[in-house]
Design an enzyme around this catalytic site. Structure first.
Site, PDB file in Angstrom:
ATOM      1  N   LYS A 274      13.420  -0.169  -0.584  1.00 60.30           N
ATOM      2  CA  LYS A 274      11.980   0.086  -0.508  1.00 60.30           C
ATOM      3  C   LYS A 274      11.716   1.554  -0.849  1.00 60.30           C
ATOM      4  O   LYS A 274      12.171   2.459  -0.159  1.00 60.30           O
ATOM      5  CB  LYS A 274      11.486  -0.241   0.910  1.00 60.30           C
ATOM      6  CG  LYS A 274      10.012   0.036   1.153  1.00 60.30           C
ATOM      7  CD  LYS A 274       9.664  -0.344   2.589  1.00 60.30           C
ATOM      8  CE  LYS A 274       8.217  -0.066   2.933  1.00 60.30           C
ATOM      9  NZ  LYS A 274       7.916  -0.407   4.343  1.00 60.30           N
TER      10      LYS A 274
ATOM     11  N   GLY B 126       0.796  -1.212   0.000  1.00 61.77           N
ATOM     12  CA  GLY B 126       0.000   0.000   0.000  1.00 61.77           C
ATOM     13  C   GLY B 126       0.831   1.266   0.000  1.00 61.77           C
ATOM     14  O   GLY B 126       0.415   2.280  -0.554  1.00 61.77           O
ATOM     15  N   MET B 127       2.015   1.239   0.627  1.00 60.01           N
ATOM     16  CA  MET B 127       2.809   2.471   0.752  1.00 60.01           C
ATOM     17  C   MET B 127       3.999   2.515  -0.187  1.00 60.01           C
ATOM     18  O   MET B 127       4.491   3.595  -0.499  1.00 60.01           O
ATOM     19  CB  MET B 127       3.310   2.641   2.186  1.00 60.01           C
ATOM     20  CG  MET B 127       2.239   3.048   3.174  1.00 60.01           C
ATOM     21  SD  MET B 127       2.954   3.532   4.759  1.00 60.01           S
ATOM     22  CE  MET B 127       3.858   5.009   4.319  1.00 60.01           C
ATOM     23  N   GLY B 128       4.485   1.351  -0.629  1.00 59.25           N
ATOM     24  CA  GLY B 128       5.710   1.390  -1.415  1.00 59.25           C
ATOM     25  C   GLY B 128       5.958   0.143  -2.224  1.00 59.25           C
ATOM     26  O   GLY B 128       5.199  -0.829  -2.173  1.00 59.25           O
TER      27      GLY B 128
ATOM     28  N   ASP C 277       1.174  -3.102  14.418  1.00 58.52           N
ATOM     29  CA  ASP C 277       0.608  -3.832  13.271  1.00 58.52           C
ATOM     30  C   ASP C 277       1.254  -5.205  13.150  1.00 58.52           C
ATOM     31  O   ASP C 277       1.636  -5.640  12.062  1.00 58.52           O
ATOM     32  CB  ASP C 277       0.803  -3.034  11.980  1.00 58.52           C
ATOM     33  CG  ASP C 277      -0.030  -3.598  10.819  1.00 58.52           C
ATOM     34  OD1 ASP C 277      -1.047  -4.272  11.092  1.00 58.52           O
ATOM     35  OD2 ASP C 277       0.321  -3.371   9.656  1.00 58.52           O
TER      36      ASP C 277
END
Length: 677
Positions: free
Chosen positions: A80, A61-63, A173
């Site tokens: 990343k 989702g972010m990278g 998380d």
């Protein structure tokens, strides 16, 4: 509310790892449909820092994550990149960069290493991370697993969480996709905890920094306080670990895979069947540990990750058939809040040094106070302190005097009735006299035990359970113990200012060898400490232990060891540090300082390198290697020279070496990925 990272069988996780190269791909034999017309990734082939991007590993989702190879030494990393369309969102950029800060703050072997963070113009932020070969823990979900396999994995996760919580970092998380398993030495399932991208510091972060109505975490593993938007601490991660343990042992998640509404209700209100009721193969004691970790209220869970770790280990060896107690309504709180108890070591280790005193619980009866001889700093005389709240994980030492700094190491000998017990610990919390007065307890500092022998762990476990009578301080010996004196004399002859000689290590020792030799040396010293020593022998023993700990600390960390080895012309040790994953920019910066401190070194290196190249052109490998070694002795941090030497040595490894003493064995890890030396 809008969830993040909902898990439709976890296909959207970021991937900066690969299965072992020796493992066959189960899908390789099946014909794959031709891919649609590919759009060439502009990042493939690009050199970022010291690494060339080879291929894409995965995305989330972010990278997006790429495999990177060092342009000189060939070591592998994962790079990343934050998605480009997020670059204008400062909050997301800060969250992305917070991952590197959080991981570097912790620095634990069970947490993935992040070596560098930078930005590629105009605004492509990236992290350079450890490249892992193995599989995520999610590969073991779906069917019940054996407790004997799962508990060692869970205890390693506890170790990682304990280190994070000690540094004020909550993961928030934790899920199977963020727990990665690699083969490490003789450990088939060595844990690496990943993705601290939404980690939160315990101090200094207000709830308002999270957007209103946004869930931070993965719903299936979120604790009730996360759903309710309340403050989180280390016990939030323990709840997630309890859910993970349930899923692995029972073969399914405790609350199924319903929508947000049903998951919210389940986590806040429902109590699932205990794991042993779903899978009778789960030991009842282990089932009880998991149910406690999943308690709705944080106060009813384990106080720290180290306490949960001890409970998991104990449960695996306990053959109890008693069914887990059904949860009952908690008793009503008294009108007058009770005074806080003496600080348990585990509680202290899970909280920052500035935290208020913990609320009163109902702990098991603690053993009586134990006198101890404590060396507060290396080379100082031991002082006599009182040890309280002893557990397998740590202890509290009472003093109103000067306390050793947080995170420093202390040595102590517990003066038990039957024999003294030598231990080492790390200072994790201070309680000042002012705090102690307001909390109704004694001043002092809490320590976490480190590098205990099996004998010491067993003795501490029994002592914490009250199985050893209250000790009486023995009378100090007035004469030397003959057997201890013989051992001390032998060890003193080996003591040296050279840490390699002190730990009986070769100049190119692996980091695993450093840890093993240090443990063996400390165990030998603990065996001597179990005897009745004179005051002089106790001082000698403390001094030896301090030297061993310093040597282990120096050689056990690449950033400290590479500088030590370079200044002593130990190019094989430098190569070992390079292979551990230090970045080229770090090494070049260190090399600049080295050359400034060693005038003429670069000129000598060029002379010997030119001679080596001439011998190499004539195919005289032995003489070329000998000249390259002289060049490396002059300029050990020269990356290009290191590469040429070890490449040539690999080609000529079957040729007898002219001076094996100066070179030592091969360092094959130089060309491998970081972190696997």
């Amino acid at each position: 509310m809008s969830p993040t990272n909902l898990r439709p069988d976890s296909q959207n996780g970021e991937k900066w790892w690969a299965p072992p190269e020796s493992s066959p791909d189960p899908q390789a034999a099946q014909p794959q449909p031709p891919p649609p017309a590919e759009i060439k990734d502009p990042l493939i082939g690009l050199v970022v820092g010291s690494f060339r991007l080879v291929r894409k590993l995965g995305g989330g989702g972010m990278g997006t994550v790429y495999l990177g190879e060092h342009t000189l030494i060939g070591s592998k990393v994962a790079v990343k990149f934050l998605h480009e369309h997020f670059a204008s969102n400062e909050a997301l950029v800060q969250r992305f960069l917070a991952e590197a800060r959080a991981v570097n703050l912790i620095g634990h072997e069970n947490i993935i290493n992040i070596f560098d963070m930078n930005v590629l113009p105009p605004r492509r932020h990236y992290l350079v991370m450890e490249y892992l070969e193995g599989s995520p823990l999610s590969a073991m979900t779906g069917t019940p697993q054996q407790a004997s396999v799962i508990v060692p994995i869970l205890t390693q996760v506890c170790d990682a969480l304990q280190a994070a919580h000690l540094n004020g970092v909550v993961h928030r998380d934790l899920k199977p996709e963020n727990i990665f398993l690699v083969r490490h030495d003789r450990t088939p399932h060595f844990v690496k905890v990943l993705d601290f991208g939404i980690a939160k510091l315990l101090d200094g972060v207000s709830p308002g920094q999270t957007s209103l109505g946004t869930i931070i975490g993965t719903p299936e593993y979120m604790a009730p306080e996360q759903w309710a938007g309340k403050g989180v601490d280390g016990r939030t991660d323990l709840y997630a670990l309890g859910i993970i343990a349930y899923e692995l042992l029972a073969g399914r998640t405790p609350f199924g895979k319903g929508g947000l509404g049903s998951l919210l209700h389940a986590h806040l209100q429902e109590m699932p069947a205990a794991p042993h009721e779903v899978n009778p193969q789960v030991p009842v004691a282990l089932s009880q540990v998991i149910m406690r970790a999943m308690a709705k209220k944080p106060d009813e869970r384990f106080r720290s990750a180290s306490e949960m770790r001890a409970a998991l280990e104990q449960a695996l060896t306990t053959a109890t058939n008693a069914p887990p107690p059904r949860p009952t309504a908690p008793p009503l709180a008294a009108h007058t809040p009770p005074a806080p108890p003496p600080l348990p070591a585990d509680t202290a280790m899970a909280m920052p040094a500035t935290a208020p005193a913990p609320p009163r619980r109902s702990p098991a009866p603690a053993p009586a106070d134990i006198p101890a001889r404590v060396v507060l700093a290396p080379g100082t005389e031991p002082v006599r302190l009182t040890c309280t709240d002893l557990s397998r994980a740590g202890a509290f030492l009472c003093t109103e005097g000067t306390m050793p700094p947080l995170r420093s190491r202390v040595s102590l000998i517990l003066e038990l009735k039957d024999r003294p017990l030598a231990c080492g610990g790390e200072v994790v919390r201070h309680v000042t006299p002012a705090q102690a007065s307001s909390w109704g307890m004694r001043a002092g500092f809490a320590i976490q035990f480190v590098e205990l022998s099996a004998e010491a762990r067993d003795a501490l476990s029994k002592l914490a359970q009250g199985q050893i009578p209250s000790p009486v301080a023995p009378k100090p010996a007035t004469v030397d113990d003959p057997q201890a004196e013989a051992l001390l004399t032998m060890l003193q002859q080996r003591m040296s200012t050279d840490p390699y000689v002190l730990l009986s290590l070769p100049q190119n020792a692996t980091f695993d060898d450093v840890r093993q030799h240090a443990r063996a040396a400390l165990t030998a010293l603990e065996n001597i400490a179990s005897r009745k020593l004179s005051a002089r022998q106790s001082r000698d023993l403390s001094d030896m232990r301090s030297k061993v700990e310093k040597a282990s600390e120096l050689l056990g960390h690449p950033r400290q060891r590479i500088e030590h080895d370079a200044w002593r012309a130990n190019f094989a040790g430098v190569a070992r540090c390079i292979s551990s994953g230090l970045t080229a920019s770090e090494i070049e910066s260190l090399r600049a300082r080295y050359l400034l401190a060693h005038p003429g070194a670069e000129a000598r290196e060029r002379i010997h390198s030119a001679t080596a190249a001439a011998w190499e052109a004539q195919s005289n490998v032995q003489l070329a290697l000998a000249e390259y070694e002289k060049a490396l002795a002059a300029d050990p941090l020269n990356l290009a020279l290191q590469q040429r030497y070890w490449s040539l040595k690999q080609r000529g490894k079957n040729t007898p070496a002219p001076d094996s003493r100066s070179r030592g064995p091969d360092v094959p890890g130089l060309r491998k990925r970081p972190g696997r030396s």
